[in-house]
Write an enzyme that holds these catalytic residues in place. Sequence first.
Site, PDB file in Angstrom:
ATOM      1  CD  GLU A 128       2.199  -5.235   5.790  1.00  0.00           C
ATOM      2  OE1 GLU A 128       2.737  -6.086   6.297  1.00  0.00           O
ATOM      3  OE2 GLU A 128       1.528  -5.352   4.654  1.00  0.00           O
TER       4      GLU A 128
ATOM      5  CD  GLU B  72      -2.118  -7.540   3.008  1.00  0.00           C
ATOM      6  OE1 GLU B  72      -2.530  -7.358   4.339  1.00  0.00           O
ATOM      7  OE2 GLU B  72      -1.822  -5.726   2.208  1.00  0.00           O
TER       8      GLU B  72
ATOM      9  CB  ALA C 124      -0.992   0.130   1.656  1.00  0.00           C
TER      10      ALA C 124
ATOM     11  N   GLY D 134       0.514  -5.453   0.490  1.00  0.00           N
ATOM     12  CA  GLY D 134      -0.609  -5.291  -0.380  1.00  0.00           C
ATOM     13  C   GLY D 134       0.310  -5.879  -1.588  1.00  0.00           C
TER      14      GLY D 134
HETATM   15  N1  COA Z   1       4.339   3.109  -1.198  1.00  0.00           N
HETATM   16  C1  COA Z   1       4.937   4.727  -1.643  1.00  0.00           C
HETATM   17  N2  COA Z   1       5.763   4.118  -2.335  1.00  0.00           N
HETATM   18  C2  COA Z   1       6.961   3.420  -2.382  1.00  0.00           C
HETATM   19  C3  COA Z   1       6.661   1.946  -2.395  1.00  0.00           C
HETATM   20  C4  COA Z   1       5.344   2.029  -1.046  1.00  0.00           C
HETATM   21  N3  COA Z   1       4.722   1.182  -0.087  1.00  0.00           N
HETATM   22  N4  COA Z   1       7.164   1.471  -1.947  1.00  0.00           N
HETATM   23  C5  COA Z   1       8.366   1.732  -2.516  1.00  0.00           C
HETATM   24  N5  COA Z   1       8.068   3.180  -3.094  1.00  0.00           N
HETATM   25  C6  COA Z   1       8.470   4.005  -3.382  1.00  0.00           C
HETATM   26  C7  COA Z   1      10.373   4.873  -3.113  1.00  0.00           C
HETATM   27  O1  COA Z   1       9.638   5.939  -1.589  1.00  0.00           O
HETATM   28  C8  COA Z   1      10.495   5.092  -3.540  1.00  0.00           C
HETATM   29  O2  COA Z   1      10.128   6.951  -4.324  1.00  0.00           O
HETATM   30  P1  COA Z   1      11.239   8.376  -4.804  1.00  0.00           P
HETATM   31  O3  COA Z   1      12.025   7.317  -5.729  1.00  0.00           O
HETATM   32  O4  COA Z   1      10.287   8.866  -4.728  1.00  0.00           O
HETATM   33  O5  COA Z   1      12.041   8.223  -3.423  1.00  0.00           O
HETATM   34  C9  COA Z   1      10.546   4.537  -5.218  1.00  0.00           C
HETATM   35  O6  COA Z   1       9.797   3.715  -4.899  1.00  0.00           O
HETATM   36  C10 COA Z   1      11.495   3.493  -5.230  1.00  0.00           C
HETATM   37  O7  COA Z   1      11.639   2.286  -4.016  1.00  0.00           O
HETATM   38  P2  COA Z   1      13.352   2.287  -3.223  1.00  0.00           P
HETATM   39  O8  COA Z   1      13.129   1.843  -2.056  1.00  0.00           O
HETATM   40  O9  COA Z   1      13.978   3.607  -3.833  1.00  0.00           O
HETATM   41  O10 COA Z   1      13.743   1.289  -3.544  1.00  0.00           O
HETATM   42  P3  COA Z   1      14.741   0.410  -3.267  1.00  0.00           P
HETATM   43  O11 COA Z   1      15.518  -0.656  -4.537  1.00  0.00           O
HETATM   44  O12 COA Z   1      15.569   0.673  -2.284  1.00  0.00           O
HETATM   45  O13 COA Z   1      13.874  -1.025  -2.380  1.00  0.00           O
HETATM   46  C11 COA Z   1      12.281  -1.928  -1.983  1.00  0.00           C
HETATM   47  C12 COA Z   1      12.639  -1.288  -3.021  1.00  0.00           C
HETATM   48  C13 COA Z   1      10.828  -2.629  -2.020  1.00  0.00           C
HETATM   49  C14 COA Z   1      12.464  -2.862  -0.681  1.00  0.00           C
HETATM   50  C15 COA Z   1      11.131  -0.677  -1.261  1.00  0.00           C
HETATM   51  O14 COA Z   1      11.155   0.333  -1.809  1.00  0.00           O
HETATM   52  C16 COA Z   1      10.231  -0.652   0.325  1.00  0.00           C
HETATM   53  O15 COA Z   1      10.989  -1.064   1.147  1.00  0.00           O
HETATM   54  N6  COA Z   1       8.731  -0.042  -0.035  1.00  0.00           N
HETATM   55  C17 COA Z   1       8.195  -0.498   1.306  1.00  0.00           C
HETATM   56  C18 COA Z   1       7.708  -2.607   1.227  1.00  0.00           C
HETATM   57  C19 COA Z   1       6.723  -1.997   2.391  1.00  0.00           C
HETATM   58  O16 COA Z   1       6.515  -1.667   3.145  1.00  0.00           O
HETATM   59  N7  COA Z   1       5.396  -2.108   2.319  1.00  0.00           N
HETATM   60  C20 COA Z   1       4.159  -2.404   2.805  1.00  0.00           C
HETATM   61  C21 COA Z   1       3.792  -1.958   2.960  1.00  0.00           C
HETATM   62  S1  COA Z   1       2.397  -1.459   4.376  1.00  0.00           S
END
Ligand code: COA
Length: 261
Positions: free
Chosen positions: A133, A113, A65, A110
């Site tokens: 989460e 999910e 999400a 999500g």
């Molecule tokens: N919501 C909003 N934006 C998200 C996102 C999310 N769940 N996951 C990634 N993004 C965005 C990042 O903020 C980043 O944006 P920016 O370029 O404007 O800074 C872009 O997507 C790229 O992500 P980034 O974190 O730089 O890539 P990465 O390769 O270093 O890491 C992940 C990839 C997936 C490991 C990391 O993005 C992450 O942990 N995301 C969240 C996962 C999460 O907790 N999901 C559950 C949410 S309830």
Amino acid sequence: MYETIVLDRMENIALLKINRPKALNAINQKVVEEMNAALDEIGRDPSIKVLVITGEGDKAFVAGADIAYMATLNPIQARAFSRAGQELLFKIESLPIPVIASVNGYALGGGTELAMACDFIYAAETARFGQPEINLGIIPGFGGTQRLSRLVGKAMAKELCLTGVQITAQEAKEIGLVNKVFPKEKLMDETLKTAKILASKGKVALRAIKRCIDRGFDVDLRDGCYLEAESFATAFSSPDAKEGLSAFLEKRQPKFEGELQ
Ligand code: COA
């Protein structure tokens, strides 16, 4: 035209892509709204026999999400967002046609999910699954605590949700979350190969099998078998039954062209 998703069509297979690659296809309110509309479109079209759901780009299926959006929510809005996400996933699950999740990268929160609401999951070797989460101080809100335990058992679901760790596609396969794992570049071809096999079957039988397995899962064996016998009878009402049974006896390939009555 949609902004945050793409809905394509290849003959009788629909392909729905979450299309916010810059945010790793994170699900915000707009994605929920547009997916709802796309699913209604698919549900209204009896010529579609299979749906494939995937993510745009080669990095993410859905990275969860949208965290930026969630950071703005108060508890009342958080409940509404959770309910909207849950209802969206119920809508996918209750589509009468088979739905394949083709997980091309991160499927976190999500994303896992969403994939679990599909009928089965194919994944790229590079895909990652998890319910992270807890690392944000919150909990899964789109059915993760419920579907994960039903799919992989309570102890494994607890470990994944409580630690928030990511697991590889291969690990997800070992615990029964994923059906098959492919090299990244082969994932879509392999998904479509299976989608085409499904699309070559009879519409009535495809729907009846999905319905029997889903509806029968939560009831006792006798009620499940009762449902199966009723659905078995329904399958005999389709011209596909006559075609399939005669094709076998005539030693030829069947052509399933029966429509839904
Ligand atoms: N919501 C909003 N934006 C998200 C996102 C999310 N769940 N996951 C990634 N993004 C965005 C990042 O903020 C980043 O944006 P920016 O370029 O404007 O800074 C872009 O997507 C790229 O992500 P980034 O974190 O730089 O890539 P990465 O390769 O270093 O890491 C992940 C990839 C997936 C490991 C990391 O993005 C992450 O942990 N995301 C969240 C996962 C999460 O907790 N999901 C559950 C949410 S309830």
